[in-house]
Design a protein around this motif. Sequence first.
Motif, PDB file in Angstrom:
ATOM      1  N   ARG A 397       0.839  -1.215   0.000  1.00  0.00           N
ATOM      2  CA  ARG A 397       0.000   0.000   0.000  1.00  0.00           C
ATOM      3  C   ARG A 397       0.871   1.261   0.000  1.00  0.00           C
ATOM      4  NH1 ARG A 397      -4.709  -0.217   4.475  1.00  0.00           N
ATOM      5  NH2 ARG A 397      -4.705  -2.458   4.437  1.00  0.00           N
ATOM      6  N   LYS A 400       2.011   2.386  -3.286  1.00  0.00           N
ATOM      7  CA  LYS A 400       1.012   3.090  -4.110  1.00  0.00           C
ATOM      8  C   LYS A 400       0.572   4.403  -3.461  1.00  0.00           C
ATOM      9  CE  LYS A 400      -0.356  -1.257  -6.026  1.00  0.00           C
ATOM     10  NZ  LYS A 400      -0.954  -2.478  -5.611  1.00  0.00           N
ATOM     11  N   GLY A 405       4.943   6.868  -1.720  1.00  0.00           N
ATOM     12  CA  GLY A 405       5.121   5.864  -2.775  1.00  0.00           C
ATOM     13  C   GLY A 405       6.389   6.048  -3.577  1.00  0.00           C
ATOM     14  N   GLU A 421       8.129  -2.911  -7.648  1.00  0.00           N
ATOM     15  CA  GLU A 421       6.953  -3.711  -7.289  1.00  0.00           C
ATOM     16  C   GLU A 421       7.260  -5.210  -7.372  1.00  0.00           C
ATOM     17  OE1 GLU A 421       3.517  -3.132  -9.748  1.00  0.00           O
ATOM     18  OE2 GLU A 421       2.231  -4.224  -8.356  1.00  0.00           O
TER      19      GLU A 421
END
Length: 481
Positions: A397, A400, A405, A421
């Motif tokens: 989380r 993002k 992020g 990622e």
Amino acid sequence: MTLMTAEKYLESMKKTKKQVYFMGEKIDITEHPIARPALNSVAITYDLCFNPEYENLFTATLESGEKVNRCLTFWKSIDDLLKKYKMIQITARMTGRGNARTVGADAINAIGSVSYEMDEELGTEYHQRFLKYLKYIQDNDFTISGSITDAKGDRSRRPVQQTDPDMYVRIVEKKSDGIVVRGAKLHQSVAINAHEHIFAPCTTMREDEGDYAVAFAVPADATGLFHVYGRQPSDTRRMEDDNSDSGNLNHGGNESLLVLDDVFVPWERVFMCGEWKWTFPMIHRFAGYHRNCYGAGKSAIADVVIGAAALMADYNGLSKKSAIRDKLTEMVHMARTIYACGLTSCVEGYCTPSGIYNVNLMYTNVTKLHVGRMTYEIARLAEDIAGGSLSTLPSCRDLKDPIVGKYVEKYLKGVDGVSTENRMKLMRLIEHFCYGQGSVYFLSEALHGAGSPQGQKLLIERESDLDTKKEWAKALAGISG
Ligand SMILES: Cc1cc2nc3c(=O)[nH]c(=O)nc-3n(C[C@H](O)[C@H](O)[C@H](O)COP(=O)(O)OP(=O)(O)OC[C@H]3O[C@@H](n4cnc5c(N)ncnc54)[C@H](O)[C@@H]3O)c2cc1C
């Protein structure tokens, strides 16, 4: 007779009225996010029966010509033992846990062969009953749990010496039409996802323990039977909106505390009732089969862990370094050792009087003892290669998040060409097996499943034949007498 599809299996779970409690609430296992991955792992054992590449391993053809799931058959040859072994490897690799249906299969084969010998010697009718029961579960393509491990209470005391007599599953009443049983089985893999449960004693019983010498089968919706869902490390990550921090996104397993609160079992489902002497072969055959499974299952999970560690080395720019390659080779060596030992216990198997094949007891115990050690060493090396981020990684989380992020993206990057990622997803997978939910199957089960290591040492000692080895030593040294 029809093989169920995965879809039909999931539908059947919806229809079965199960009593399952998780964190103080009764849950619907087909809806709950924590329960779903385990259901998927069972569903795959149905799917693979229809896969042309694997149907030869996942199904078996009966003498009648009917095709059934291999986990619902007696193993009648070395080839059957080998196919079962290879089948486990496939599902373990695809799900990150073993084959969900083999614990039931091991109980089927142990009861199948022992009940035959009981009938021969005692004139009982247990084997005939069991054959009828087997046909019933074959006809319905059911998933079966193998429910063996009792609560055990004070481990230094025999079942009859416990303060609470229910610490081992026991017969509390014998009626004209059946028996009533009480007690609990602990750590029950796949039981929550099963249609039927087969019960057998977890230790050898003595003359005064006849009420504990009991083997039987009950349906999942039997009155008085319920489950308390076992927690696993990081399990509530499955309840987060984004499942990515779970590591193994769609598959998993579960264990439960399975309670039998005065459950009635009709005689046609009772396969041992007081014959305490026969608990010895029953438990040893079950344990033998089940320990063999770990050679296939844990080596297959190890292969996934090794693959993840090798990929992490790629992502970190280290794959050509000799120290890393050496560690990976060490891991492969251990995984293949486990696999080969289990394979040997199949190849050196033998036929019991019923025609059902048993695995070689020495090699199956050697396999399991190695499994309980080598998987931990493989996990340690995977963690070594992965680096400290394995235990300090921010959540997916955060990756993002509009504010932090970009920093997570920037500072958790490895080599060019690989996204942060993907690197984070891989970290999560390794974490899953080393100390997340998957560690239940890669490590804890490797240690305690099918019996803790001391149990294997006892069997290895029993099969050691040291006297013959002493004679060989004497012969070489020229010692007479
Ligand atoms: C992930 C997982 C899945 C499992 N799945 C199943 C399943 O599907 N079906 C099933 O029936 N079981 C299952 N088991 C249970 C497994 O077989 C048991 O965990 C195992 O037999 C050990 O029993 P226990 O957990 O009660 O530990 P304990 O028996 O309490 O053992 C703990 C330690 O104490 C030692 N010990 C125990 N008693 C004595 C004694 N009298 N003297 C000296 N030392 C002793 C043991 O050797 C061990 O080192 C599963 C277990 C796990 C972890």
